[in-house]
Scaffold this active site. Structure first.
Site, PDB file in Angstrom:
ATOM      1  N   ASP A   1       7.071   4.854   1.243  1.00 57.21           N
ATOM      2  CA  ASP A   1       6.381   6.113   0.940  1.00 57.21           C
ATOM      3  C   ASP A   1       6.293   6.991   2.195  1.00 57.21           C
ATOM      4  OD1 ASP A   1       4.419   4.673   2.212  1.00 57.21           O
ATOM      5  OD2 ASP A   1       2.898   4.897   0.657  1.00 57.21           O
ATOM      6  N   SER A   2       6.848   6.500   3.300  1.00 54.03           N
ATOM      7  CA  SER A   2       7.056   7.357   4.481  1.00 54.03           C
ATOM      8  C   SER A   2       7.937   8.550   4.110  1.00 54.03           C
ATOM      9  CB  SER A   2       7.712   6.558   5.621  1.00 54.03           C
ATOM     10  OG  SER A   2       8.883   5.916   5.158  1.00 54.03           O
TER      11      SER A   2
ATOM     12  N   ASP B   1       7.948   0.860  -2.183  1.00 55.30           N
ATOM     13  CA  ASP B   1       6.513   1.012  -1.957  1.00 55.30           C
ATOM     14  C   ASP B   1       5.801   1.452  -3.226  1.00 55.30           C
ATOM     15  OD1 ASP B   1       5.540   0.351   0.547  1.00 55.30           O
ATOM     16  OD2 ASP B   1       6.172   2.246   1.459  1.00 55.30           O
TER      17      ASP B   1
ATOM     18  N   GLU C   1      -0.283  -1.987   0.137  1.00 55.84           N
ATOM     19  CA  GLU C   1      -1.070  -2.083   1.361  1.00 55.84           C
ATOM     20  C   GLU C   1      -2.420  -2.767   1.111  1.00 55.84           C
ATOM     21  OE1 GLU C   1      -1.389   1.765   3.244  1.00 55.84           O
ATOM     22  OE2 GLU C   1       0.782   2.085   3.164  1.00 55.84           O
TER      23      GLU C   1
ATOM     24  N   GLU D   1       2.119  -3.732  10.540  1.00 57.99           N
ATOM     25  CA  GLU D   1       2.391  -2.455  11.203  1.00 57.99           C
ATOM     26  C   GLU D   1       1.391  -2.213  12.331  1.00 57.99           C
ATOM     27  OE1 GLU D   1       2.900   0.903   8.581  1.00 57.99           O
ATOM     28  OE2 GLU D   1       2.943   2.323  10.253  1.00 57.99           O
TER      29      GLU D   1
HETATM   30  O1  KIV Z   1       6.594   3.679   4.105  1.00 59.60           O
HETATM   31  C1  KIV Z   1       7.179   3.063   4.995  1.00 59.60           C
HETATM   32  O2  KIV Z   1       8.227   3.456   5.500  1.00 59.60           O
HETATM   33  C2  KIV Z   1       6.559   1.822   5.464  1.00 59.60           C
HETATM   34  C3  KIV Z   1       7.042   1.294   6.762  1.00 59.60           C
HETATM   35  C4  KIV Z   1       6.426   2.079   7.860  1.00 59.60           C
HETATM   36  C5  KIV Z   1       6.790  -0.158   6.906  1.00 59.60           C
HETATM   37  O3  KIV Z   1       5.688   1.310   4.839  1.00 59.60           O
END
Ligand code: KIV
Length: 263
Positions: A47-48, A86, A116, A181
């Site tokens: 979700d980044s 995610d 998370e 993280e």
């Molecule tokens: O959303 C993402 O890219 C992540 C990574 C930072 C582990 O959760």
């Protein structure tokens, strides 16, 4: 190279055999193909994407539909890499709601979902429904407003103890993988040694069982500032395929992350 995607059992075997797992985020078909061809073991549809793809300041605005769309794009061309997707903000408030939403990501082609926090009940329920789960501890970007910023977690002994206990409970609940993280390297080392499941670090030192980076950070094409724990693999100037190959080798040979990228 095999045309059959790696499974969670292949990643677990890599941990047992002491082979580091290289993972990168991916959001579209073209990069998915490049990452796969480079031999990277796993791709995270993170979700980044809210930050590097949508230009937001956090991951909070990413919707389940966004994640389904990007998961479809990534898995459309993937041949070997294991794909994790995610679960975005507030899509796993309770076990049943989480299962309904996770199923959509699995149906879009993901082999595992990541969520998370210390959500043991949700993890256990998803695993019972046949949905593999990756936990995510340490810095949890979906809790950024509660945390007050993107800060290293687990520095105080009590916080470190809580992360260790949560990691063990996630494993007991059935998680098959854990992302850690932004935690001190020593803490990540301890957790990686204690757990049977592979621990994938980002800003968590070289002793995790594997590493993940945000693709746009390591290719230096992101809109924001590259975090200290990441590295620009496009320097000295190389083609993208070469940068991905260099990342793979650096992870496998424990040359990334160095102490400069660790806490
Ligand atoms: O959303 C993402 O890219 C992540 C990574 C930072 C582990 O959760």
């Amino acid at each position: 190279m095999t045309s059959k995607p790696l499974s969670i059992h292949d990643l677990a075997a890599m941990k047992r055999q002491g082979e580091k797992i290289a993972c990168l985020t991916a959001y579209d078909a073209s990069f998915s193909a490049l990452i796969d061809n480079a031999g990277i073991d796993a791709m995270l549809v993170g979700d980044s994407l809210g930050m590097v793809f949508q230009g937001r300041t956090s991951t909070l605005a990413v919707s389940l539909d966004d994640m389904i769309y990007h998961t479809r794009c990534v898995t459309a061309v993937r041949r070997r890499a294991f794909v994790i997707a995610d679960m975005p903000f507030l899509t796993y408030p309770d076990p049943l709601g989480a299962a309904v939403n996770a199923a959509k990501l699995i149906q879009a082609g993901a082999q595992m979902v990541k969520l998370e926090g210390a959500r043991f009940e949700v993890v256990r329920f998803l695993v019972d429904q046949g949905i593999p789960v990756c936990g995510h501890l340490g810095l949890q970007p979906q809790s950024i407003n509660r945390l007050g910023g993107y800060k290293v977690q687990g520095i105080e002994p009590a916080d470190a103890d809580k992360i260790i206990a949560d990691a063990q409970k996630l494993q007991e609940a059935g998680a098959g993988l854990l992302v850690l993280e932004c935690v001190p390297a020593k803490l990540a080392d301890e957790i990686s040694s204690q757990l049977v499941i592979p621990v994938i670090g980002i800003g968590a030192g070289v002793d995790c069982d594997g590493q993940v980076l945000v693709l746009y950070d390591m290719l230096d094409i992101g809109v924001g500032k590259r975090p200290r724990f990441s590295k620009n693999f496009m320097q000295p100037p190389v083609a993208i395929a070469q940068a991905l190959g260099n990342y793979l080798i650096a992870v496998k040979e424990r040359r990334f992350p160095t102490v400069d990228h660790s806490f």
